[in-house]
Design a protein around this motif. Structure first.
Motif, PDB file in Angstrom:
ATOM      1  N   PHE B  84       0.966   8.158  -7.609  1.00  0.00           N
ATOM      2  CA  PHE B  84       0.992   8.505  -6.186  1.00  0.00           C
ATOM      3  C   PHE B  84       2.085   7.684  -5.518  1.00  0.00           C
ATOM      4  CE2 PHE B  84      -3.170   9.374  -7.745  1.00  0.00           C
ATOM      5  CZ  PHE B  84      -3.667  10.435  -7.005  1.00  0.00           C
ATOM      6  N   ILE B  85       2.989   8.319  -4.814  1.00  0.00           N
ATOM      7  CA  ILE B  85       3.976   7.567  -4.037  1.00  0.00           C
ATOM      8  C   ILE B  85       3.591   7.694  -2.579  1.00  0.00           C
ATOM      9  CG2 ILE B  85       6.415   7.392  -3.397  1.00  0.00           C
ATOM     10  CD1 ILE B  85       7.093   8.326  -6.205  1.00  0.00           C
ATOM     11  N   LEU B  86       3.324   6.558  -1.935  1.00  0.00           N
ATOM     12  CA  LEU B  86       2.779   6.567  -0.581  1.00  0.00           C
ATOM     13  C   LEU B  86       3.761   5.865   0.363  1.00  0.00           C
ATOM     14  CD1 LEU B  86      -0.884   5.697  -1.643  1.00  0.00           C
ATOM     15  CD2 LEU B  86       0.081   7.944  -1.203  1.00  0.00           C
ATOM     16  N   PRO B  87       4.621   6.621   1.006  1.00  0.00           N
ATOM     17  CA  PRO B  87       5.641   6.034   1.881  1.00  0.00           C
ATOM     18  C   PRO B  87       5.081   5.737   3.270  1.00  0.00           C
ATOM     19  CG  PRO B  87       5.934   8.405   1.731  1.00  0.00           C
ATOM     20  CD  PRO B  87       4.728   8.073   0.904  1.00  0.00           C
ATOM     21  N   PRO B  88       5.856   5.082   4.126  1.00  0.00           N
ATOM     22  CA  PRO B  88       5.389   4.804   5.487  1.00  0.00           C
ATOM     23  C   PRO B  88       5.102   6.115   6.213  1.00  0.00           C
ATOM     24  CG  PRO B  88       7.429   3.629   5.020  1.00  0.00           C
ATOM     25  CD  PRO B  88       7.205   4.563   3.892  1.00  0.00           C
ATOM     26  N   THR B  89       4.097   6.085   7.093  1.00  0.00           N
ATOM     27  CA  THR B  89       3.732   7.324   7.787  1.00  0.00           C
ATOM     28  C   THR B  89       4.256   7.345   9.226  1.00  0.00           C
ATOM     29  OG1 THR B  89       1.635   6.332   8.352  1.00  0.00           O
ATOM     30  CG2 THR B  89       1.677   7.748   6.422  1.00  0.00           C
ATOM     31  N   HIS B  90       4.791   6.224   9.687  1.00  0.00           N
ATOM     32  CA  HIS B  90       5.357   6.194  11.051  1.00  0.00           C
ATOM     33  C   HIS B  90       6.822   5.813  10.940  1.00  0.00           C
ATOM     34  CE1 HIS B  90       1.215   6.236  12.322  1.00  0.00           C
ATOM     35  NE2 HIS B  90       0.995   5.158  11.599  1.00  0.00           N
ATOM     36  N   PRO B  91       7.680   6.758  10.642  1.00  0.00           N
ATOM     37  CA  PRO B  91       9.074   6.397  10.352  1.00  0.00           C
ATOM     38  C   PRO B  91       9.791   5.716  11.518  1.00  0.00           C
ATOM     39  CG  PRO B  91       8.782   8.784  10.454  1.00  0.00           C
ATOM     40  CD  PRO B  91       7.431   8.190  10.526  1.00  0.00           C
ATOM     41  N   ASP B  92       9.309   5.918  12.736  1.00  0.00           N
ATOM     42  CA  ASP B  92      10.019   5.333  13.885  1.00  0.00           C
ATOM     43  C   ASP B  92       9.583   3.914  14.195  1.00  0.00           C
ATOM     44  OD1 ASP B  92      11.227   7.759  14.033  1.00  0.00           O
ATOM     45  OD2 ASP B  92       9.776   8.546  15.483  1.00  0.00           O
ATOM     46  N   GLU B  93       8.464   3.502  13.631  1.00  0.00           N
ATOM     47  CA  GLU B  93       7.965   2.170  13.972  1.00  0.00           C
ATOM     48  C   GLU B  93       8.247   1.190  12.848  1.00  0.00           C
ATOM     49  OE1 GLU B  93       3.790   2.220  14.874  1.00  0.00           O
ATOM     50  OE2 GLU B  93       4.035   4.145  15.906  1.00  0.00           O
ATOM     51  N   LEU B  94       8.412  -0.059  13.236  1.00  0.00           N
ATOM     52  CA  LEU B  94       8.531  -1.109  12.241  1.00  0.00           C
ATOM     53  C   LEU B  94       7.155  -1.304  11.590  1.00  0.00           C
ATOM     54  CD1 LEU B  94      11.186  -2.579  11.862  1.00  0.00           C
ATOM     55  CD2 LEU B  94      10.187  -4.524  13.095  1.00  0.00           C
ATOM     56  N   ILE B  95       7.131  -1.488  10.288  1.00  0.00           N
ATOM     57  CA  ILE B  95       5.844  -1.734   9.637  1.00  0.00           C
ATOM     58  C   ILE B  95       5.418  -3.163   9.942  1.00  0.00           C
ATOM     59  CG2 ILE B  95       4.692  -1.901   7.408  1.00  0.00           C
ATOM     60  CD1 ILE B  95       6.661   0.192   6.399  1.00  0.00           C
ATOM     61  N   LYS B  96       4.163  -3.315  10.351  1.00  0.00           N
ATOM     62  CA  LYS B  96       3.714  -4.648  10.740  1.00  0.00           C
ATOM     63  C   LYS B  96       3.251  -5.467   9.548  1.00  0.00           C
ATOM     64  CE  LYS B  96       2.253  -3.063  15.322  1.00  0.00           C
ATOM     65  NZ  LYS B  96       1.491  -1.793  15.360  1.00  0.00           N
ATOM     66  N   GLY B  97       2.977  -4.821   8.461  1.00  0.00           N
ATOM     67  CA  GLY B  97       2.534  -5.562   7.279  1.00  0.00           C
ATOM     68  C   GLY B  97       1.927  -4.612   6.280  1.00  0.00           C
ATOM     69  N   ASP B  98       1.688  -5.137   5.062  1.00  0.00           N
ATOM     70  CA  ASP B  98       1.186  -4.244   4.008  1.00  0.00           C
ATOM     71  C   ASP B  98      -0.174  -3.643   4.351  1.00  0.00           C
ATOM     72  OD1 ASP B  98      -0.020  -6.716   3.710  1.00  0.00           O
ATOM     73  OD2 ASP B  98       0.638  -7.043   1.640  1.00  0.00           O
ATOM     74  N   LEU B  99      -1.034  -4.443   5.080  1.00  0.00           N
ATOM     75  CA  LEU B  99      -2.362  -3.907   5.389  1.00  0.00           C
ATOM     76  C   LEU B  99      -2.266  -2.680   6.295  1.00  0.00           C
ATOM     77  CD1 LEU B  99      -4.538  -7.105   5.897  1.00  0.00           C
ATOM     78  CD2 LEU B  99      -4.582  -5.496   3.990  1.00  0.00           C
ATOM     79  N   GLN B 100      -1.247  -2.677   7.158  1.00  0.00           N
ATOM     80  CA  GLN B 100      -1.087  -1.513   8.020  1.00  0.00           C
ATOM     81  C   GLN B 100      -0.815  -0.268   7.179  1.00  0.00           C
ATOM     82  OE1 GLN B 100       2.493  -1.073  10.330  1.00  0.00           O
ATOM     83  NE2 GLN B 100       1.425   0.050  11.931  1.00  0.00           N
TER      84      GLN B 100
END
Lengths: 389, 368
Positions: B84-100
């Motif tokens: 499974f490849i699970l990319p970021p789901t909010h491309p416009d936002e900075l990722i706040k951390g792995d838990l997010q």
């Protein structure tokens, strides 16, 4: 009902008895070639690149390795929802079953398989040639000539012509006569063992030939002469390029040596026509500080400490220190000790060669030495053919 | 191994490798002649029979997706489980951390029947036996098991490693985040074993509280009321955090004993198959102490170097102490020493390119 424009039937059941010990445990098309491939990779890859997505592989002799290797056809991109590759061994039906009695009989017994795809054309291939061929050009030629059957031919030197099945043709390349290994050749156009048929015509001839008690049920000996005799439209398609029958030890060795020329007649590394092979995961090769490799092909998984000149090392071959290998073909998983000399030889898969062994002869007149397929047999210095352990 | 999900967490990756990570994520950096860094973790998972693997990607993941494909090369194209490849789901936002990002894909965890999760980054070059680590985790009845190693890498310019204080019984007493470790310090390998239900609980609780870092907010913050145990990894493991450590760890594989034990004596490392022909050596080639991958055409001299797939080294060219990545072409009479060339680099004829103790990098597809 879906149908295919064309499909290929690959004759892979032969024993290849002229390859001696190399085919003790496997069919000829499964014999390793070029350091990485098996012979069958060449027709299968050619099919893929020619746009043929349905290939029946007819197996009979020692099919285990071949069955496993062909698998679902994934390495050749032949794992398809409709079509793809199918391994077709002899089988039993309602009225019993029998072995494939000849190349034509093998295809005859699989009429059902071919009809399932309802193809317009059927390409019949053999599994013992090394070549790069775009079969779609042959199909185009076949259609342009309004041929009912087309045989791929290659010009061979006149001096060797009498070793081949030869086509005598008119100026339009329509075949007028077929001669199997004639003493006095009238033509130098040799059959490459690549036949293209209108399926309706071939099916009719296969059924008729099956009823002929005197037939040997062979494409070259029976089907082609009958089609020709009936005055059907049979054309020769001239192929230009590298083609080699590797049915004998000498020709198998020679085809390997052809790969080592500076500008090889046959380029394994053409990015537009890659040859695909199964089992391709090995570590990068390690070439040690003492090693010396020239004019050779070396596959991944090799560890080389010795001197390799004008030779081919297949995957997972280990070569010890001060060992010298010249003009030889080393098949996969061979372990070679220190201070070994190998000249003009083919070493089959999984052999272990002990320190100080001397294999083969440097004399140009000598035959190619074959060290056959067997596990953990050791050869020692005093007598290259004596087996200890 | 039944009942275990493998998670490859790329969210915390840093761009340690400068030019080599300017257009690809760290896990996709080529290594060892024919691999990408992620191949090692992938193959270690597969060796441990972990047949459900999720890769959480953060950025520049085109090359990693291209590389992994359907997962077939790792035997991970499965009806049940697989890749499974699970990319970021909010491309416009900075990722706040792995838990997010775990939270954004919480359905993946909710739907999985497996009860244990192994989390690992994607850039470790090692043969880590996850079967043994999971057994250790289960035998010790730990809530979380962290994997650490005695630091033996090059010193770091920035505090990037996390130091663990381990009690005699193996329990983790304290975690110091972002330190510059000394030789011998217990350094965390960002590798964890955790019960799936506990992981889901941590993901939910932390994200509700605006906490997004698994190690800091999930593990460190819970040291007192969870049993956090440790596994001491002692195998081969280069700490790669700079061009120089990347270069040295590649070159270590020119030691035949290491190459033998790493590549041949244990399990296989799988990678994307390219169907390249065997290496072609010509009458003028001179190759010593080097690793060479398939598809290469070598007419020149190669010494103490690592040559990736599909490289051409022309007559009279000399490549010394260098790493030449995929499809590089080194033309006639050119001399390279202490150089790393990225993929598809073309060094024209009669050039001299020499790096010093820190190798010179030639960027992807550059012509020199």
């Amino acid at each position: 009902m879906k149908s295919k424009k064309w499909i290929a039937m690959l004759l892979a059941g032969g024993q290849g008895s002229r390859l001696g010990e190399l085919t003790t445990g496997l069919a000829k098309p499964a014999v390793p070639f070029g350091g990485k491939y098996r012979i069958i990779d060449f027709p299968l890859s050619n099919c893929t690149h020619s746009g043929i997505d349905t290939v029946g592989v007819l197996t009979q002799y020692q099919p285990l390795v071949l069955n496993h290797y062909v698998g679902n056809g994934r390495p050749w991109d032949l794992d398809r929802n409709f079509g793809g590759v199918s391994v077709l061994p002899p089988y039993q039906g309602k009225d019993g079953g029998e072995w494939y009695a000849g190349t034509a009989n093998a295809v005859y017994q699989n009429i059902q398989y071919i009809d399932h795809y309802d193809p317009e054309y059927v390409l019949v291939l053999s599994g013992d040639h090394i070549y790069k061929m775009d079969y779609s050009r042959m199909l185009k030629y076949h259609v342009e000539k309004k041929a009912q059957a087309t045989i791929a031919v290659i010009e061979v030197p006149w001096s060797e012509a009498s070793r081949f099945g030869l086509m005598n043709t008119d100026e339009e390349d329509k075949i007028s006569e077929f001669e199997e290994k004639p003493a006095k050749p009238k033509s130098n156009l040799a059959s490459m063992g690549v036949y293209l048929f209108d399926w309706k015509l071939l099916k009719q001839y296969l059924i008729e030939d099956e009823l002929d008690a005197f037939s040997t049920k062979d494409f070259g000996k029976d089907i082609i002469p009958k089609i020709l005799g009936d005055g059907k439209s049979l054309y020769a398609y001239r192929f230009e390029g590298y083609w080699k029958d590797v049915g004998t030890v000498e020709s198998l060795w020679g085809a390997h040596m052809d790969l080592l020329d500076d500008v090889p007649g046959f380029d394994l590394n053409d990015p537009h026509w890659k040859f695909y092979a199964g089992n391709a995961n090995h570590a990068p090769q390690y070439i040690s500080a003492e090693a010396n490799i020239t004019q050779s092909l070396v596959n991944e998984g090799c560890i080389v400490h010795g001197t390799i000149n004008h030779s081919i090392l297949s995957y997972n071959v280990h070569v010890g220190k001060n060992t010298i290998i010249k003009d030889s073909v080393i098949m996969p998983n061979v372990k070679i000790g220190n201070n070994v000399t190998i000249n003009n030889a083919i070493i089959a898969s999984d052999i272990c060669i002990e320190d100080y062994a001397e294999i083969g002869s440097t004399s140009p007149a000598a035959e190619i030495t074959v060290i056959g397929d067997a596990e953990n047999i050791s050869y020692v210095a005093t007598n290259e053919k004596s087996r200890i352990k | 191994m039944d009942n275990v999900i493998g998670v490859i967490n790329l969210v915390n990756e840093k761009q340690y490798l400068k030019e080599l990570t300017s257009h690809r994520c760290l896990s996709a950096v080529p290594f060892g002649g024919r691999y990408r860094l992620i191949d090692f973790t992938m193959s270690n998972f597969v060796h441990a029979d972990i047949t459900k693997v999720a890769v959480f990607t953060k950025e520049k993941y085109r090359s990693i997706m291209d590389h992994l494909g359907s997962g077939k090369e790792w035997d991970l194209d499965r009806r049940n489980g697989g890749l499974f490849i699970l990319p970021p789901t909010h491309p416009d936002e900075l990722i706040k951390g792995d838990l997010q990002q775990f939270h954004d894909h919480i359905e993946f965890f909710n739907r999985s029947p497996e009860d244990t999760v192994v989390i690992s980054p994607g850039h470790h070059v090692c043969k880590m036996d996850f079967q043994e680590i999971v057994d250790h985790h289960k035998d010790s009845c730990a809530d979380i098991t962290v994997v650490y190693k005695d630091f033996d890498g090059e010193s770091v310019d920035k505090p990037i490693y996390h130091k663990y204080s381990i009690q005699n019984d193996g329990r983790v007493k304290n975690i110091e985040l972002y330190t510059s470790p000394e030789q011998g310090d217990s350094v965390g390998l960002e590798t964890f074993v955790i019960k799936k239900d506990l992981l889901i609980e941590i993901i939910k609780t932390c994200c509700e509280n605006g906490e997004y870092d698994f190690l800091k907010d999930g593990v460190k913050a819970n040291l007192h009321h969870l049993k956090v145990n440790s596994y001491h990894y002692k195998g081969y493991f280069p700490f790669i955090h700079s061009i120089s450590s990347y270069y040295k760890s590649n070159m270590e594989f020119l030691n035949p004993e290491l190459a033998q034990t790493f590549f041949y004596d244990t399990w296989d490392i799988y990678t994307k198959i390219k169907h390249e022909a065997p290496v072609k050596y010509s009458i003028t080639s001179k190759v010593t102490n080097s690793l060479v991958a398939n598809g290469c055409d070598i007419e020149g001299t190669v010494e103490n170097s690592i040559i990736f797939r599909g490289v051409k080294i022309r007559k009279g060219a000399v490549v010394k102490n260098s790493i030449i990545m995929q499809k590089g072409e080194i033309h006639e009479g050119t001399y390279l020493e202490n150089v790393i060339t990225d993929k598809q680099v073309n060094i024209t004829s009669e050039q001299v390119v020499i790096g010093d103790s820190i190798p010179r990098i030639v960027k992807k597809a550059d012509v020199v």
